[in-house]
Design an enzyme around this catalytic site. Structure first.
Site, PDB file in Angstrom:
ATOM      1  N   ARG A 264       0.392  -1.197  -0.142  1.00 40.10           N
ATOM      2  CA  ARG A 264      -0.106  -0.099  -0.528  1.00 40.10           C
ATOM      3  C   ARG A 264       0.598   1.314  -0.050  1.00 40.10           C
ATOM      4  O   ARG A 264       0.430   2.424  -1.128  1.00 40.10           O
ATOM      5  CB  ARG A 264      -1.117  -0.056   1.183  1.00 40.10           C
ATOM      6  CG  ARG A 264      -1.992  -1.335   1.224  1.00 40.10           C
ATOM      7  CD  ARG A 264      -2.857  -0.990   2.782  1.00 40.10           C
ATOM      8  NE  ARG A 264      -3.486  -1.929   3.017  1.00 40.10           N
ATOM      9  CZ  ARG A 264      -4.267  -2.534   3.617  1.00 40.10           C
ATOM     10  NH1 ARG A 264      -4.828  -1.109   4.438  1.00 40.10           N
ATOM     11  NH2 ARG A 264      -5.385  -2.783   4.500  1.00 40.10           N
TER      12      ARG A 264
ATOM     13  N   GLU B 282     -10.584  -0.784  -5.816  1.00 37.29           N
ATOM     14  CA  GLU B 282     -11.318  -0.367  -5.059  1.00 37.29           C
ATOM     15  C   GLU B 282     -10.275   1.485  -4.064  1.00 37.29           C
ATOM     16  O   GLU B 282      -9.057   1.360  -4.726  1.00 37.29           O
ATOM     17  CB  GLU B 282     -11.692   0.247  -3.504  1.00 37.29           C
ATOM     18  CG  GLU B 282     -12.070   0.595  -2.025  1.00 37.29           C
ATOM     19  CD  GLU B 282     -12.080   0.162  -0.751  1.00 37.29           C
ATOM     20  OE1 GLU B 282     -13.020  -0.049  -0.170  1.00 37.29           O
ATOM     21  OE2 GLU B 282     -11.212  -0.889  -0.377  1.00 37.29           O
TER      22      GLU B 282
END
Length: 481
Positions: free
Chosen positions: A73, A140
């Protein structure tokens, strides 16, 4: 391994023979049903494949999740790669970039349901390219919602630019015949998020995504806990889309089941899971992100995750068609939400450069979210529950809400002050609001108003459940995403 050409990835997606996520969402919406999706993500490749197959076999979800680890991430790809090979159990999700697109295809081919990537990255460009090469058709995030709730010091201008690149790639894919479902994380900081804050952020991200070429947008909303308010927020999504987006954009409402403190007793937790699924159905959501009866204890095991899927799906039963919210109260909440979102977003959208306007508005507090991790949001918004359990503004900070709107929130919060027991501090009050459902079920010493869900609740004894012995069902970093 180098990424394949985009045309080859498109050909692979077509060869899979499975419905893309956007098609699944459209089919459920047309049927008036709610698609069900669990969260899940582990570090090892074989373990991730086994987890997906177990959930597919035991829960039969409509869409499956690959939750990404924290190192990936944050762009720490070398560290994620090292841990993926040496100690995958130390990762709190699946390091897709480290494992690569060939292994991503193995995961895709292991299950019939389409896959979605959930992560929390302010810059997901490489991750998106690997996901597309893996044949994954739902992704997403956004430049606001995957920055401010997660990152301490990533400039909004940078995250907005990175996500614009992702969305432009979605436009290229759409021209080649592949529609990627782009889900916006309106959940934000997950608990006590006023509906108009969640929806305002999603409107701005949706406008930017549509301009970049995205053709399918899912707007995720976090269940707050009040039937009328939550149903109204979900029903607001298509109305906001009609107001602010081009007519050819396919928009879906998505509900995240309650992301605050979950009840510890199994039957209480399962009541809350079914309750959230019913809210999704009543609000017209196309999809529901599920929870489990082990939620209060940490990462659920696969069995509990599958049980949560099966329980949530029961809300689609035709036998429950008699369940309905208070329509008068819901209509009132809907009117308020639409007015508040307009007051927040329209000054930003009036500016010729929307991205620059978003950055400036967050800098001076005209856009804001509560409890942000980022120094680029003021976090001056303070939410509170009113006596009925609905989430209001105790302080709207510098949001450009009208005096009429602010007065209504003051009146709503004030009306509950006499009903709530005395508390020593604002922190204690907010903690009680976050612990709303454990309090409601009487799992703590103070029991709130039994009518707090917007309707009567029959009291009944509860049987405690034991703490789960294993935890392999979901990535630990997925508390929000």
């Amino acid at each position: 391994m180098p990424l394949p050409p985009l045309q080859e990835s498109v050909a692979y997606i077509r060869s899979l023979g499975k419905e893309p996520a956007a098609q699944v969402l459209g089919r459920y919406r047309e049927a008036g049903r709610v698609a069900v999706q669990p969260r899940c993500g582990v570090g090892g490749h074989d373990a991730m494949r086994e987890l997906l197959q177990t959930l597919a076999a035991q829960g039969e979800p409509d869409i499956l999740t690959i939750t990404i680890d924290s190192h990936t991430r944050l762009g720490r790809f070398d560290r994620a790669r090292r841990l993926a090979h040496l100690s995958p159990r130390e990762l709190n999700g699946y390091p897709l970039v480290a494992h690569g697109w060939a292994r991503g295809r193995e995961l895709n081919e292991a299950v019939a349901a389409p896959l979605q990537i959930r992560h929390g990255s302010p810059d997901a460009r490489l991750m998106f390219e690997v996901a597309v090469a893996s044949g994954i058709t739902s992704f997403e995030g956004g430049g606001i919602s995957y920055n401010l709730p997660y990152s301490k010091d990533v400039a909004l201008a940078d995250s907005l630019a990175a996500w614009e690149a992702v969305d432009r790639r979605c436009g290229e894919l759409a021209e080649l015949g592949v529609i990627v479902d782009r889900e916006l994380f309106g959940t934000l900081t997950a608990v006590l998020v006023p509906p108009s804050v969640s929806l305002a952020v999603s409107v701005l991200e949706a406008v930017l995504a549509a301009r970049a070429g995205v053709r399918c947008i899912s707007v995720a909303y976090p269940q707050g806990g009040h039937v009328a308010q939550d149903v109204a927020a979900l029903r607001a999504i298509p109305l906001l889309a009609a107001r602010y987006l081009p007519g050819d954009i396919d928009v879906h409402a998505v509900l995240h089941e309650f992301m605050g403190v979950f009840p510890r007793e199994r039957d209480n937790a399962e009541d809350l899971i079914l309750y959230g699924a019913l809210v999704a159905r009543l609000g017209g959501a196309s999809k529901l992100l599920t929870k489990t009866y082990q939620e209060a204890y940490g990462i659920p095991d696969a069995e509990a995750n599958a049980a949560g899927i099966r329980l949530a799906r029961r809300a689609n039963s035709p036998l429950l068609g008699f369940v309905a919210p208070d329509e008068e109260r819901t209509a009132q909440e809907l009117e308020w939400i639409l007015a508040e979102v307009a007051e927040i977003v329209e000054p930003v959208l009036e500016r010729p450069d929307t991205k620059a306007a978003v950055v400036e508005a967050f800098a001076d507090g005209r856009l804001d979210i509560p409890f942000s991790a980022s120094r680029h949001a003021r976090s001056e918004v303070i939410p509170r529950r009113d006596a009925s359990g609905a989430i209001r503004y105790l302080s709207a900070g510098r949001l450009p809400l009208s005096e009429r709107t602010l007065r209504r929130h003051r009146d709503q919060v004030r009306s509950g002050a006499g009903a709530a027991p005395e508390m020593g501090s604002l922190l204690a009050e907010l903690t009680a609001d976050i612990n709303y459902f454990p309090l409601l079920f009487g799992e703590t010493a103070r029991n709130p108003d039994p009518d707090a869900l917007g309707g009567p609740r029959e009291s009944r004894p509860r049987t405690p459940d034991r703490r789960p012995r294993s935890a392999a069902g979901r990535g630990g970093g997925d508390a929000r995403a």
